[in-house]
Enzyme design. Sequence first.
Site, PDB file in Angstrom:
ATOM      1  N   GLU A   1       0.832  -1.209   0.000  1.00  7.80           N
ATOM      2  CA  GLU A   1       0.000   0.000   0.000  1.00  7.80           C
ATOM      3  C   GLU A   1       0.862   1.253   0.000  1.00  7.80           C
ATOM      4  O   GLU A   1       0.641   2.179   0.793  1.00  7.80           O
ATOM      5  CB  GLU A   1      -0.918   0.012   1.212  1.00  7.80           C
ATOM      6  CG  GLU A   1      -1.897  -1.128   1.243  1.00  7.80           C
ATOM      7  CD  GLU A   1      -2.929  -1.004   2.360  1.00  7.80           C
ATOM      8  OE1 GLU A   1      -2.792  -0.142   3.231  1.00  7.80           O
ATOM      9  OE2 GLU A   1      -3.893  -1.792   2.340  1.00  7.80           O
TER      10      GLU A   1
ATOM     11  N   GLU B   1      -4.664  -8.617   0.966  1.00  6.15           N
ATOM     12  CA  GLU B   1      -5.306  -8.392   2.268  1.00  6.15           C
ATOM     13  C   GLU B   1      -6.807  -8.419   2.022  1.00  6.15           C
ATOM     14  O   GLU B   1      -7.304  -7.706   1.137  1.00  6.15           O
ATOM     15  CB  GLU B   1      -4.917  -7.048   2.883  1.00  6.15           C
ATOM     16  CG  GLU B   1      -3.524  -7.041   3.442  1.00  6.15           C
ATOM     17  CD  GLU B   1      -3.133  -5.714   4.088  1.00  6.15           C
ATOM     18  OE1 GLU B   1      -4.008  -5.039   4.665  1.00  6.15           O
ATOM     19  OE2 GLU B   1      -1.948  -5.371   3.986  1.00  6.15           O
TER      20      GLU B   1
HETATM   21  C1  GAL Z   1      -4.119  -2.297   5.537  1.00  2.68           C
HETATM   22  C2  GAL Z   1      -2.616  -2.332   5.832  1.00  2.68           C
HETATM   23  C3  GAL Z   1      -2.298  -3.248   6.981  1.00  2.68           C
HETATM   24  C4  GAL Z   1      -3.215  -2.982   8.104  1.00  2.68           C
HETATM   25  C5  GAL Z   1      -4.625  -3.246   7.642  1.00  2.68           C
HETATM   26  C6  GAL Z   1      -5.649  -3.149   8.740  1.00  2.68           C
HETATM   27  O1  GAL Z   1      -4.463  -1.156   4.885  1.00  2.68           O
HETATM   28  O2  GAL Z   1      -1.906  -2.744   4.724  1.00  2.68           O
HETATM   29  O3  GAL Z   1      -0.977  -3.050   7.380  1.00  2.68           O
HETATM   30  O4  GAL Z   1      -3.032  -1.681   8.508  1.00  2.68           O
HETATM   31  O5  GAL Z   1      -4.913  -2.296   6.653  1.00  2.68           O
HETATM   32  O6  GAL Z   1      -5.777  -1.893   9.260  1.00  2.68           O
END
Ligand code: GAL
Length: 905
Positions: free
Chosen positions: A501, A594
């Site tokens: 990200e 994710e």
């Molecule tokens: C994503 C990020 C993770 C974690 C997750 C939950 O945007 O890549 O590191 O922060 O959100 O908040």
Amino acid sequence: MRGSYNGCGLNVLSLLIFVLSQFVEGFSVENYVQKPAPGPIGRERIDLNRGWRFLRSTTNPDNLIYDERPDTLISNETVILKPWILPSANNFINDPAKQHERPDGNPGSEVPFVQGSFDDSEWDIVNLPHDWAIKGPFYTEEDAIVGGGMGRLPIHGISWYRRKLSLDRADKGKSIYLDIDGAMSYAMVWLNGNLVGGWPFGYSSFRLDLTPYLKAGEDNQLAIRLDNPTDSSRWYPGGGIYRNVWLTKVNPTHVAQWGTFVSTREVSSQSAEVDIVVDVENNGDTDSKVAVSTDIHAFDAVTGKAGDKVAEFQREVVHLDAGQKISINSSTTVENPQLWGPLPAKTPYLYIAVTKLFDKHKAIDTYETRFGIRSLTFDGERGLSVNGEHIRIQGVNQHHDLGALGAAFNTRAAERQLENLQNLGCNAIRMAHNPPATELLDLTDRMGFLVIDESFDCWEREKTANDYHLLFPDWHEPDLRSFIRRDQNRPSVIAWSVGNEVGEQYTEEAGAALAQKLHDIAHEEDPTRPATASMNYAKPNMSFPHAVDLISLNYQGEGIRDTPPYDGLEGITTPPLYPGFHKEFPEKLMFGSETAATLSTRGTYLFPVTNESSAPALDKEGGGGDPVSRRVSAYELYTAEFGSSPDKVFATQDDYPYVAGEFVWAGWDYLGEPEPYYLARSSYFGIIDLAGFRKDSYYLYQSRWRPDLRIAHILPHWNWPDRLGQVTPVHVFSAADEAELFLNGVSQGRQTKEASNYRFRWDDIVYRPGELLVTTYKDGEEWANSTVRTTGEAGQLRLTADRTDIRADGNDLSFVTLEVLDNEGNLVPSADNTTMFSLSGPGEIVATDNGDPADMVSFATTERKAFNGYALAIVRAKVDSSGTIILRATGMGFQHAEVILQSEV
Ligand code: GAL
């Protein structure tokens, strides 16, 4: 077989030389006791973890600093050491013109802490891996110096670690290296008052050459300075030398650091081509000539030893000038290989390549490389295939901490995490968002997980004031190259992720160019694996995704804020982007790097429950969150504002079958990022809580990922004295397709699961105490039944150890679960009794926890409240003392509970 060398004969000869050399060098009892077990000939790798002196300061005690930084005031006296540290990166900077020359001078030499004469007897004595912050206390105030994001623990400050090194006569003429697997952060190292070098990125493993600064005898003074800023991370980084440290002793001509790259081609069960590159370096000041041979052996994962020889590479003779490094390429064939593949579908067979250097006929170095024989195919339509067979990615994201043990790496704690995940049906881990401990990759190789190995959470554009963007310009190349060289032989690693990200997604061509640059570095190092970067913002029509080999989507795949419950929230909104990306990049494998970001507190249920299948966790009625207790309802429907419930993710994954799978955010809860309650200490995202107790979502994922498992998991618990006559929804997680729920023997209806449903839900159940029973069916046959009962009051305690026999090596652990039970032996699901743990025998209680993100009591305490029925005590056996360890729990006037452990040397 190719090559003339008869490995067996020379092994015997080398062994003889080794045995003789022991006598020649003076074989005193003392020497013998201190010497490590004989290792590979010509090479010693000595564990340097014990007996350090340690000092931490929250003000700068020495006026040294790596470089200017937003959080530090530089005065006229401050000495900036960056020019002396940068040359440590030179082996990982490819363009000689960009390599760094060490300036004259020896900064820091006047600081007393680097000098052998300094009296450090008042300092703490610590063993490594060490995380100075984990014992706390937690900061609880709103504007704490370290807030919720970084775990509310005292990670900041400057620290010194000091230790003596002894050099015996046998070491004369050797090259001696310090190998640090991870130090958080800005490590700088002095030996005998001389600045040797350092490495600022806390997650990188690095090597420094101590040879020029060592002197004969016992009195070599090693001093390591760390500097750990606040606002350096979005999660808990820990503080200290939190991974292993080694001393490597080799002859001047030796296999270089991470000096082999083994890869496989044309893999089938009949044969496989194995390619090897061996980097040999001559660190001495005279030329050398060596023969290089490598044999491949089967690897016995239980003993950790090489088994039968199965192939060999052609022996090569090379000449090296003083200071020269040479790469030797060769290939061989392994007949009838045992292939590596992820469990449970496949078996993670390993091989070991044993490389030897010979000076005439004397073995002068032995270097072992564990690897696996496997093929990977990344396909836009079919997803991932391993050895020609499709494997769906059922993965989770994992941060590096180990809960109450903090960042200090411990193999057993990591293994326990993986065991729990494997039982869940998880077959893949994304190492979010930094290089992991090498021992964790030993485990993923051995246990058969697929790994996305990730280097950075940011590039040039910052996420927090003191994060990696400060280092990126000077260090991205060495950090990325060293990371890949370290991990390139891991069969579990299937792809490199060069960023998560990153802000460069927003900078159009410039960002894409940087992505391309990092992608290209990854390919230069390793042409066999794809390189990717996760995208939570870049869209199919942007430049960024062109620069990556795999389409790795964070949350965008299943859509962000695209359903009515999320209306009106701030931030981007996107529909599911899997189809859009697939259309634009039909050949590129795509996966959810994710997914979900579902929030829950184990065993906590708040009412009313949303009727939706996914909703943001909000502090309002039906919003799933309680800001006072800082808890989120565990119906597993409530999410971060950009997230989706597991059910919603499953639906999109099923709608777009070309998607290769997902990595859930997150497998285990982790320290820091306590979204949505930043006054808490640890995350709410995990499928498993911080202490290792399973949340309800565990069974939701298990029923999808292990569809043959006969489970029917009922939630919530059924102890609701205040809810008599009130609607209390009951949900059931099971791979069954039909289910009938009974309350006190009365049917509440039989349900059939529709294709887009992933749970059974009876949302109108009116609470009466008693028994819930669910019977389930699959394809018309009985599948699994289960019951949940209203329990009595808490009346007894029970302790259960995950392992009762542990090794007395100072590292091995037993994780002991405390359960609060009623008099019939049922777990009391809301029990929060305080328990005192005590221990007798050759062990110690290292930490306690209960998995509640809002529990701000230090992990170091032995008095712990149970949380929703459970607490955890972590016991470590003392080094070198076998015996019986008894752990006791007392509290609330109940009879004490105990568990007996045996530790053995
Ligand atoms: C994503 C990020 C993770 C974690 C997750 C939950 O945007 O890549 O590191 O922060 O959100 O908040």
